[in-house]
Design a protein around this motif. Structure first.
Motif, mmCIF file in Angstrom:
data_model
loop_
_atom_site.group_PDB
_atom_site.id
_atom_site.type_symbol
_atom_site.label_atom_id
_atom_site.label_comp_id
_atom_site.label_asym_id
_atom_site.label_seq_id
_atom_site.Cartn_x
_atom_site.Cartn_y
_atom_site.Cartn_z
ATOM 1 N N CYS A 1 17.821 9.439 -7.637
ATOM 2 C CA CYS A 1 18.194 8.162 -7.027
ATOM 3 C C CYS A 1 17.685 7.005 -7.865
ATOM 4 C CB CYS A 1 17.612 8.103 -5.614
ATOM 5 S SG CYS A 1 17.709 6.492 -4.820
ATOM 6 N N VAL A 2 16.534 7.219 -8.522
ATOM 7 C CA VAL A 2 15.920 6.179 -9.348
ATOM 8 C C VAL A 2 15.111 6.862 -10.446
ATOM 9 C CG1 VAL A 2 13.856 6.046 -7.886
ATOM 10 C CG2 VAL A 2 14.518 4.064 -9.264
ATOM 11 N N GLU A 3 15.025 6.242 -11.598
ATOM 12 C CA GLU A 3 14.213 6.772 -12.689
ATOM 13 C C GLU A 3 12.752 6.376 -12.479
ATOM 14 O OE1 GLU A 3 15.103 8.819 -14.903
ATOM 15 O OE2 GLU A 3 17.282 8.756 -14.649
ATOM 16 N N ILE B 1 13.937 -3.561 4.945
ATOM 17 C CA ILE B 1 13.473 -4.174 6.190
ATOM 18 C C ILE B 1 14.646 -4.368 7.151
ATOM 19 C CG2 ILE B 1 12.519 -6.290 7.183
ATOM 20 C CD1 ILE B 1 10.786 -6.554 4.659
ATOM 21 N N ARG B 2 15.769 -4.773 6.606
ATOM 22 C CA ARG B 2 16.951 -4.984 7.450
ATOM 23 C C ARG B 2 17.464 -3.667 8.031
ATOM 24 N NH1 ARG B 2 22.332 -4.800 6.405
ATOM 25 N NH2 ARG B 2 21.948 -4.474 4.182
ATOM 26 N N LEU B 3 17.467 -2.618 7.193
ATOM 27 C CA LEU B 3 17.980 -1.321 7.635
ATOM 28 C C LEU B 3 16.921 -0.469 8.337
ATOM 29 C CD1 LEU B 3 20.072 -0.368 4.460
ATOM 30 C CD2 LEU B 3 20.934 -1.225 6.644
ATOM 31 N N LYS B 4 15.649 -0.892 8.222
ATOM 32 C CA LYS B 4 14.519 -0.184 8.838
ATOM 33 C C LYS B 4 14.353 1.231 8.287
ATOM 34 C CE LYS B 4 15.114 -2.754 13.168
ATOM 35 N NZ LYS B 4 16.362 -3.438 12.718
ATOM 36 N N THR B 5 14.664 1.407 7.012
ATOM 37 C CA THR B 5 14.483 2.706 6.367
ATOM 38 C C THR B 5 14.325 2.527 4.864
ATOM 39 O OG1 THR B 5 15.352 4.963 6.256
ATOM 40 C CG2 THR B 5 16.936 3.186 5.955
ATOM 41 N N THR B 6 13.723 3.518 4.215
ATOM 42 C CA THR B 6 13.505 3.482 2.765
ATOM 43 C C THR B 6 14.755 3.990 2.066
ATOM 44 O OG1 THR B 6 11.137 3.896 3.102
ATOM 45 C CG2 THR B 6 12.029 4.293 0.889
ATOM 46 N N ARG C 1 9.200 1.426 -9.190
ATOM 47 C CA ARG C 1 8.476 0.341 -8.531
ATOM 48 C C ARG C 1 9.311 -0.941 -8.470
ATOM 49 N NH1 ARG C 1 3.209 0.098 -7.484
ATOM 50 N NH2 ARG C 1 2.794 1.808 -8.941
ATOM 51 N N LYS C 2 9.964 -1.251 -9.571
ATOM 52 C CA LYS C 2 10.774 -2.472 -9.625
ATOM 53 C C LYS C 2 11.957 -2.387 -8.659
ATOM 54 C CE LYS C 2 13.221 -5.447 -12.924
ATOM 55 N NZ LYS C 2 13.617 -5.611 -14.352
ATOM 56 N N THR C 3 12.601 -1.240 -8.608
ATOM 57 C CA THR C 3 13.749 -1.066 -7.711
ATOM 58 C C THR C 3 13.316 -1.112 -6.257
ATOM 59 O OG1 THR C 3 14.812 0.337 -9.381
ATOM 60 C CG2 THR C 3 15.697 0.434 -7.143
ATOM 61 N N LEU C 4 12.171 -0.514 -5.958
ATOM 62 C CA LEU C 4 11.639 -0.523 -4.599
ATOM 63 C C LEU C 4 11.370 -1.955 -4.136
ATOM 64 C CD1 LEU C 4 10.876 1.680 -2.523
ATOM 65 C CD2 LEU C 4 8.537 1.551 -3.380
ATOM 66 N N GLN C 5 10.825 -2.758 -5.033
ATOM 67 C CA GLN C 5 10.550 -4.155 -4.713
ATOM 68 C C GLN C 5 11.851 -4.926 -4.478
ATOM 69 O OE1 GLN C 5 7.401 -5.448 -4.345
ATOM 70 N NE2 GLN C 5 8.369 -7.324 -3.623
ATOM 71 N N ALA C 6 12.838 -4.670 -5.333
ATOM 72 C CA ALA C 6 14.113 -5.361 -5.216
ATOM 73 C C ALA C 6 14.853 -4.993 -3.927
ATOM 74 C CB ALA C 6 14.998 -5.045 -6.426
ATOM 75 N N ARG C 7 14.627 -3.784 -3.444
ATOM 76 C CA ARG C 7 15.322 -3.314 -2.235
ATOM 77 C C ARG C 7 14.526 -3.605 -0.956
ATOM 78 N NH1 ARG C 7 18.475 1.452 -3.103
ATOM 79 N NH2 ARG C 7 19.682 1.203 -5.020
ATOM 80 N N VAL D 1 0.841 -1.202 0.000
ATOM 81 C CA VAL D 1 0.000 0.000 0.000
ATOM 82 C C VAL D 1 0.875 1.251 0.000
ATOM 83 C CG1 VAL D 1 -1.729 1.324 1.277
ATOM 84 C CG2 VAL D 1 -1.871 -1.181 1.202
ATOM 85 N N TRP D 2 1.885 1.260 0.867
ATOM 86 C CA TRP D 2 2.781 2.419 0.947
ATOM 87 C C TRP D 2 3.664 2.533 -0.286
ATOM 88 C CZ3 TRP D 2 0.827 5.521 4.132
ATOM 89 C CH2 TRP D 2 0.232 5.090 5.319
ATOM 90 N N ASP D 3 4.062 1.396 -0.838
ATOM 91 C CA ASP D 3 4.897 1.424 -2.044
ATOM 92 C C ASP D 3 4.151 2.044 -3.220
ATOM 93 O OD1 ASP D 3 6.778 0.207 -0.515
ATOM 94 O OD2 ASP D 3 6.874 -1.665 -1.658
ATOM 95 N N ASP D 4 2.876 1.728 -3.346
ATOM 96 C CA ASP D 4 2.068 2.307 -4.433
ATOM 97 C C ASP D 4 2.043 3.836 -4.335
ATOM 98 O OD1 ASP D 4 1.495 -0.157 -5.502
ATOM 99 O OD2 ASP D 4 -0.476 -0.341 -4.543
#
Length: 362
Positions: A228-230, A246-251, A235-241, A180-183
């Motif tokens: 930072c991203v095109e 989650i590990r770093l607890k930040t976007t 969306r694809k990069t966000l999914q890949a990261r 939801v937040w990624d969208d």
């Protein structure tokens, strides 16, 4: 466009101040720590609802009071507008335009356009990317209310997503709600990226010729927007990261990590430029900003110069002063020598002493 008058009550070190400005060049001079910059800050707060210093409202209000008031009259295309700003120590600030209460702070943007130039801006090249993003956002929010809407929502989504990433340690089942937040992050973020790209492209076209003159035709400046991203891969990069986030607890991906590169004769002067090159590029950037605002609004902005002249050599002082002679300018300085020596036209001079103002010449 010009500011006709400014009234302050309980604002920082001013208990009660009223000042009428000239449409041309206004000088506020005096020793350091007397309150010169506070006047520029008050103008900026009226124009943008925020302090250029990043100060919170309670830090702006005079120590012994619970609230402060700013009233500014501006004239734009032969129409006079009144902006009232009520700062409260324990509540959100209130604002009104021509006596009508403003429900959203964004309604104030565009009533008066200001360009702020301080010694800190001379370090915009060598400092970190956060300051360069801040520079872009401050101007674009004044020029484009749609951009302000997208940026504000994007920042809210980043904060919400980061909160969720921290909660996943205790509630792993919430992971599915990241979609939801990624969208929303992609929706608002793509708009921010595209408008920033356009802004830097327009700045580059204006800053290049200015820099040519400042460098005596010896150096060529090029501004390059570094997202930072095109948008098409966001969306694809966000999914890949996601697992990394989650590990770093930040976007870790998005326009909150964008930057601008400054190339002079093929060299990245953020890292390898001399102090002189960095200052010349910063001055070119601010002068280009003034011209871009002029083009965008089909009017002249108000320029606020906070003790910048003392940081420039005589050639750059002369170039700056010559470039701004046709717009209203409010300048702070510790003395008048720079103007007398350069025979620069001054319309009004005020002496500032411990929160009081004296009109020296008019």
């Amino acid at each position: 466009m010009f500011i006709k008058s400014l009234e302050l009550k309980n604002y920082r070190n001013y208990k009660d101040l009223f000042i009428e400005f000239s449409e041309g060049t206004n000088i506020l001079y005096g020793n350091n720590a007397q309150g010169k910059t506070n006047i520029l800050e008050a103008i900026y707060v009226c124009a943008t609802t925020k302090s250029h210093r990043g100060s919170r409202d309670k830090e702006i209000i005079n120590f012994n009071t619970e609230d402060a008031h700013i009233c500014m009259h501006i004239e734009r295309k032969n129409v006079v507008h009144k902006i009232d700003m009520h700062l409260k120590r324990s509540r959100t600030k209130g604002a009104a335009i021509d006596g009508l209460i403003v429900k959203k702070s964004s309604e104030l943007f565009g009533i008066v356009n200001v360009v702020f130039f301080s010694p800190e801006d001379l370090g915009i090249i060598k400092n970190g990317p956060a300051q360069r993003r801040h520079f872009i956002d401050l101007e674009l929010c004044q020029l484009n209310k749609i951009y302000l809407h997208h940026l504000t929502n994007y920042q809210k989504v980043v904060n919400q997503r980061n909160n969720l990433l921290r909660q996943l340690v205790f509630s792993p089942a919430l992971k599915d709600t990241l979609d939801v937040w990624d969208d929303q992050l992609v929706t608002y973020g793509c708009q921010v990226i595209e408008e920033r790209r356009r802004f830097v492209r327009e700045l580059n076209a204006l800053a290049g010729p200015i820099h040519d003159k400042l460098s005596g035709q010896k150096e060529k400046l090029k501004l390059i927007y570094e997202p930072c991203v095109e948008p098409e891969s966001f969306r694809k990069t966000l999914q890949a990261r996601r697992d990394n986030d989650i590990r770093l607890k930040t976007t870790t991906v998005g326009p909150h990590r964008d930057d601008i590169n400054f190339i002079v004769n093929g060299i990245d002067i953020r890292k390898f430029g001399s102090q002189g090159q960095q200052r010349t590029a910063a001055l070119s950037l601010k002068l280009a900003e003034i011209e871009l605002v002029r083009q965008r609004i089909n009017d002249t902005p108000v320029l606020l110069l906070d003790d910048v002249l003392s940081e420039l050599d005589s050639f750059r002082q002369n170039y700056l002063l010559e470039s701004i002679k046709d717009i209203q300018t409010v300048i702070t300085c510790t003395g008048l020598d720079e103007f007398v020596n350069n025979r620069f036209s001054i319309n009004k001079v005020f002496k500032v002493v411990e929160g009081t103002l004296e009109t020296v010449s008019d």
